[in-house]
Write a protein that holds these residues in place. Sequence first.
Motif, short mmCIF file in Angstrom:
data_model
loop_
_atom_site.label_atom_id
_atom_site.label_comp_id
_atom_site.label_asym_id
_atom_site.label_seq_id
_atom_site.Cartn_x
_atom_site.Cartn_y
_atom_site.Cartn_z
N UNK A 1 0.81 -1.22 0.00
CA UNK A 1 0.00 0.00 0.00
C UNK A 1 0.84 1.27 0.00
N UNK A 2 2.11 1.16 0.36
CA UNK A 2 3.00 2.33 0.41
C UNK A 2 3.29 2.78 -1.02
N UNK A 3 3.03 4.05 -1.31
CA UNK A 3 3.14 4.53 -2.69
C UNK A 3 4.46 5.18 -3.02
N UNK A 4 5.28 5.45 -2.03
CA UNK A 4 6.56 6.11 -2.30
C UNK A 4 7.69 5.12 -2.54
N UNK A 5 8.82 5.63 -2.99
CA UNK A 5 10.06 4.87 -3.12
C UNK A 5 9.84 3.48 -3.76
N UNK A 6 9.35 3.42 -4.99
CA UNK A 6 8.97 2.13 -5.59
C UNK A 6 10.11 1.11 -5.66
N UNK A 7 11.32 1.52 -5.97
CA UNK A 7 12.42 0.56 -6.07
C UNK A 7 12.74 -0.05 -4.70
N UNK A 8 12.78 0.78 -3.69
CA UNK A 8 13.07 0.29 -2.35
C UNK A 8 11.92 -0.55 -1.82
N UNK A 9 10.70 -0.14 -2.11
CA UNK A 9 9.52 -0.93 -1.70
C UNK A 9 9.59 -2.33 -2.31
N UNK A 10 9.93 -2.41 -3.59
CA UNK A 10 10.03 -3.72 -4.25
C UNK A 10 11.18 -4.55 -3.68
N UNK A 11 12.27 -3.90 -3.29
CA UNK A 11 13.38 -4.60 -2.66
C UNK A 11 12.92 -5.22 -1.34
N UNK A 12 12.18 -4.46 -0.53
CA UNK A 12 11.65 -4.97 0.73
C UNK A 12 10.73 -6.17 0.48
N UNK A 13 9.80 -6.02 -0.47
CA UNK A 13 8.87 -7.10 -0.77
C UNK A 13 9.60 -8.34 -1.29
N UNK A 14 10.63 -8.14 -2.12
CA UNK A 14 11.44 -9.26 -2.60
C UNK A 14 12.17 -9.95 -1.46
N UNK B 1 1.63 7.10 25.22
CA UNK B 1 0.55 7.81 24.54
C UNK B 1 0.92 8.41 23.20
N UNK B 2 2.01 7.94 22.57
CA UNK B 2 2.34 8.41 21.23
C UNK B 2 1.25 7.97 20.26
N UNK B 3 0.97 8.81 19.26
CA UNK B 3 0.03 8.44 18.20
C UNK B 3 0.70 8.66 16.85
N UNK B 4 0.56 7.69 15.98
CA UNK B 4 1.17 7.81 14.66
C UNK B 4 0.38 8.77 13.78
N UNK B 5 1.10 9.52 12.96
CA UNK B 5 0.42 10.33 11.95
C UNK B 5 -0.28 9.40 10.98
N UNK B 6 -1.46 9.76 10.49
CA UNK B 6 -2.17 8.90 9.56
C UNK B 6 -1.45 8.80 8.22
N UNK B 7 -1.78 7.75 7.49
CA UNK B 7 -1.25 7.60 6.14
C UNK B 7 -0.17 6.55 6.01
N UNK B 8 0.08 5.78 7.04
CA UNK B 8 1.08 4.72 6.95
C UNK B 8 2.49 5.24 7.08
N UNK B 9 3.45 4.44 6.61
CA UNK B 9 4.86 4.85 6.75
C UNK B 9 5.14 6.17 6.02
N UNK B 10 6.06 6.93 6.59
CA UNK B 10 6.50 8.17 5.96
C UNK B 10 7.58 7.87 4.93
N UNK B 11 8.49 6.96 5.28
CA UNK B 11 9.61 6.61 4.39
C UNK B 11 10.07 5.18 4.68
N UNK B 12 10.90 4.70 3.77
CA UNK B 12 11.65 3.47 3.97
C UNK B 12 13.12 3.85 3.95
N UNK B 13 13.93 3.13 4.74
CA UNK B 13 15.37 3.39 4.73
C UNK B 13 16.11 2.08 4.93
N UNK B 14 16.94 1.74 3.97
CA UNK B 14 17.74 0.51 4.03
C UNK B 14 19.17 0.92 4.34
N UNK B 15 19.73 0.37 5.43
CA UNK B 15 21.09 0.73 5.80
C UNK B 15 21.86 -0.50 6.29
#
Length: 174
Positions: free
Chosen positions: A13-26, A99-113
């Motif tokens: 569902x994450x729409x940003x960073x398509x190459x990195x998203x596909x790497x994670x899914x792979x 009591x932290x609450x996440x901002x709506x909309x899912x992940x903000x970014x992905x970071x591979x390190x």
Amino acid sequence: MSLYDDAVQVLKEYEGQPELRELYLGHLAEHPDGMYKPCGAGHLTGSALVVDPSRRRVLLTLHKKLGLWLQMGGHCEPGDLSMEAVALREGAEESGIDGLTLLPGGPVRLDRHPIPAPCHWHLDVQYAALAPAGAAERISEESLDLRWFAYDEVAEVADTSVVRLLEGTLARLP
């Protein structure tokens, strides 16, 4: 739904960073154990950039092992039910703030390190969280220091991954 299934759904569902998203899914397709630290090829982690209630500062931790100012984050654990739960748990553990609450909309970014052996990669799913009014931070055993930084100070103390996470977070703040 398992944590693995949740991670796959979140990434699809994450729409940003398509190459990195596909790497994670792979990675997850190749490594059914890819959610957890024992996976030698790397594993997913969850993190949260904590924003103060006034929306003028972020809380960073001076990581004990790395000596870097970073957002709160860490490893998935068997009891975690979702990537959001990982980010919230790590955010609370490392900041001392309940009591932290996440901002709506899912992940903000992905970071591979890269990380030292025996594992090779952290595949971080990064969120942003708002601290509640009156929140008081508390240094955890994983941290050398914990400090609030104005947005314009972050680039002076943190690496580019934290700066990008802040930029993405600012774009989401109401």
